[in-house]
Design an enzyme around this catalytic site. Structure first.
Site, PDB file in Angstrom:
ATOM      1  N   ASP A 107       0.659  -7.696   5.516  1.00  0.00           N
ATOM      2  CA  ASP A 107       0.022  -6.637   6.277  1.00  0.00           C
ATOM      3  C   ASP A 107      -0.853  -7.243   7.380  1.00  0.00           C
ATOM      4  O   ASP A 107      -0.343  -7.965   8.235  1.00  0.00           O
ATOM      5  CB  ASP A 107      -0.771  -5.758   5.295  1.00  0.00           C
ATOM      6  CG  ASP A 107      -1.295  -4.473   5.901  1.00  0.00           C
ATOM      7  OD1 ASP A 107      -0.552  -3.477   5.915  1.00  0.00           O
ATOM      8  OD2 ASP A 107      -2.458  -4.468   6.353  1.00  0.00           O
ATOM      9  N   ARG A 108      -2.149  -6.986   7.410  1.00  0.00           N
ATOM     10  CA  ARG A 108      -3.009  -7.546   8.463  1.00  0.00           C
ATOM     11  C   ARG A 108      -2.937  -9.066   8.467  1.00  0.00           C
ATOM     12  O   ARG A 108      -2.904  -9.701   9.529  1.00  0.00           O
ATOM     13  CB  ARG A 108      -4.461  -7.105   8.278  1.00  0.00           C
ATOM     14  CG  ARG A 108      -4.691  -5.629   8.122  1.00  0.00           C
ATOM     15  CD  ARG A 108      -4.080  -4.808   9.226  1.00  0.00           C
ATOM     16  NE  ARG A 108      -4.715  -5.045  10.517  1.00  0.00           N
ATOM     17  CZ  ARG A 108      -4.263  -4.558  11.672  1.00  0.00           C
ATOM     18  NH1 ARG A 108      -3.146  -3.844  11.701  1.00  0.00           N
ATOM     19  NH2 ARG A 108      -4.894  -4.794  12.801  1.00  0.00           N
ATOM     20  N   HIS A 152      -3.260   6.090  10.572  1.00  0.00           N
ATOM     21  CA  HIS A 152      -4.503   5.321  10.591  1.00  0.00           C
ATOM     22  C   HIS A 152      -4.548   4.358  11.773  1.00  0.00           C
ATOM     23  O   HIS A 152      -5.628   4.017  12.264  1.00  0.00           O
ATOM     24  CB  HIS A 152      -4.657   4.550   9.280  1.00  0.00           C
ATOM     25  CG  HIS A 152      -3.570   3.574   8.993  1.00  0.00           C
ATOM     26  ND1 HIS A 152      -2.243   3.937   8.850  1.00  0.00           N
ATOM     27  CD2 HIS A 152      -3.602   2.218   8.835  1.00  0.00           C
ATOM     28  CE1 HIS A 152      -1.516   2.862   8.610  1.00  0.00           C
ATOM     29  NE2 HIS A 152      -2.310   1.821   8.607  1.00  0.00           N
ATOM     30  N   TYR A 212      -8.350  -3.212  13.659  1.00  0.00           N
ATOM     31  CA  TYR A 212      -7.261  -2.317  14.041  1.00  0.00           C
ATOM     32  C   TYR A 212      -7.328  -1.955  15.523  1.00  0.00           C
ATOM     33  O   TYR A 212      -6.288  -1.840  16.188  1.00  0.00           O
ATOM     34  CB  TYR A 212      -7.293  -1.048  13.189  1.00  0.00           C
ATOM     35  CG  TYR A 212      -6.549  -1.185  11.886  1.00  0.00           C
ATOM     36  CD1 TYR A 212      -5.228  -0.775  11.770  1.00  0.00           C
ATOM     37  CD2 TYR A 212      -7.161  -1.734  10.762  1.00  0.00           C
ATOM     38  CE1 TYR A 212      -4.538  -0.895  10.580  1.00  0.00           C
ATOM     39  CE2 TYR A 212      -6.478  -1.862   9.562  1.00  0.00           C
ATOM     40  CZ  TYR A 212      -5.165  -1.447   9.478  1.00  0.00           C
ATOM     41  OH  TYR A 212      -4.484  -1.586   8.301  1.00  0.00           O
ATOM     42  N   HIS A 272       4.508  -1.278  -0.884  1.00  0.00           N
ATOM     43  CA  HIS A 272       3.831  -2.086   0.124  1.00  0.00           C
ATOM     44  C   HIS A 272       3.034  -3.223  -0.503  1.00  0.00           C
ATOM     45  O   HIS A 272       2.963  -4.320   0.054  1.00  0.00           O
ATOM     46  CB  HIS A 272       2.909  -1.188   0.948  1.00  0.00           C
ATOM     47  CG  HIS A 272       2.153  -1.902   2.022  1.00  0.00           C
ATOM     48  ND1 HIS A 272       2.763  -2.510   3.093  1.00  0.00           N
ATOM     49  CD2 HIS A 272       0.814  -2.096   2.191  1.00  0.00           C
ATOM     50  CE1 HIS A 272       1.851  -3.047   3.883  1.00  0.00           C
ATOM     51  NE2 HIS A 272       0.661  -2.805   3.352  1.00  0.00           N
TER      52      HIS A 272
END
Length: 292
Positions: A107-108, A152, A212, A272
């Site tokens: 992910d990030r 988001h 983000y 996920h």
């Protein structure tokens, strides 16, 4: 008492600039860095890290802005750009005496790993990516009503102030909604781990939003510059992800091969949070990557 990966030592290490990162370190052998995703901390790697520590020196940092790492004020977009966050990891590992290392991100953390691979090809020997596409491509494939899955991303891209206040006012509900919606096996995240994720995220709203927000502007600019220059990932790359291509209407292998000529692309039936839901599968993929 804070939750920890059993058998790992915890320490604060210098990243880039004046930022310090909290990291769990265990095992011995060739170095592997594991970078966490959202809304998590390094604890997401607890199962995989223990397995890999039998063969490798495993380093699991909290990214800047997350967990127990420093959370600098976002004076400008560079502070939480993936370029800066990648430089953190390179500096951290150099401080441990590792000029080269493998990196796996979720992910990030995978976006940080992607940027590290492009910016530091002489340093990153192998790159593992879990359940993302590069930032530039991510915005390109989120179209129409299917983009609702990434609401988001749009919320946290808004100017400073509004998203921070909205999220802080319902932090547990906001962050918890992703743990609920994105897991195929909710039991893979025990209640005490979930509580730690929620606690850490609620304490880091401003820096998470800044991370983000950077991905809606400066990170896109960095990716586009590399795309225009024909830059690619020079190291072996393994991508493990859900079948987002089928769900969102794009060819995931084609997207990744444009960046990574030496690509092993795998689909998983896990959700996920695959490092927690299917740690044996993820560990096997990492071992296969490191053998290339």
């Amino acid at each position: 008492m804070a939750l920890m990966i059993p058998g790992f030592t915890y320490t604060l290490l210098p990243g880039s600039g004046s930022v310090s990162l909290s990291a769990a370190i265990g095992g011995s052998g060739s170095p592997v860095v594991l970078l966490h995703g959202f809304p998590q901390t390094h604890l997401m790697w607890r199962h995989v890290a223990e397995q890999l520590a039998g063969e490798h020196t495993v380093v699991c940092p909290d990214l800047r802005g997350y967990g127990a790492s420093d959370k600098p004020e976002a004076a400008d977009e560079e502070v939480y750009s993936k370029r800066t966050m990648a430089a953190d990891i390179v500096s951290l590992m150099a401080g441990l005496g590792h000029e080269q290392f493998a990196l796996v991100g979720h992910d990030r953390g995978a976006l940080v790993g992607f940027r590290a691979g492009l910016d530091h090809p002489e340093t990153i020997t192998h790159l593992g990516i879990l359940d993302v596409v590069p930032t530039l491509d991510m915005w390109n494939v989120l179209q129409g009503v299917s983009a609702a899955v990434g609401y988001h991303l749009f919320l946290m891209a808004q100017p400073t102030g509004l998203p921070e206040r909205m999220i802080a006012n319902s932090a547990d509900t906001f962050f918890g909604s992703f743990l609920d919606a994105w897991a195929e096996d909710p039991d893979a995240i025990p209640e005490q781990v979930r509580a730690e994720y929620l606690r850490a995220s609620a304490a880091a709203v401003d820096s998470i939003v800044a991370d983000y927000r950077a991905s809606a502007d400066i990170d896109v600019a960095h990716d586009r510059a590399d795309l225009d220059a024909g830059s690619q990932l020079a190291m072996p790359v393994t991508v493990v992800q859900q079948d987002w291509g089928a769900q969102l209407g794009y060819d995931a292998v084609q997207v990744w091969r444009a960046w990574a000529p030496d690509l092993d692309h795998r689909l998983t039936k896990a959700g996920h949070f695959m490092a927690e839901e299917a740690p044996e599968e993820v560990t096997a993929a990492i071992r296969d990557l490191l053998a290339r």
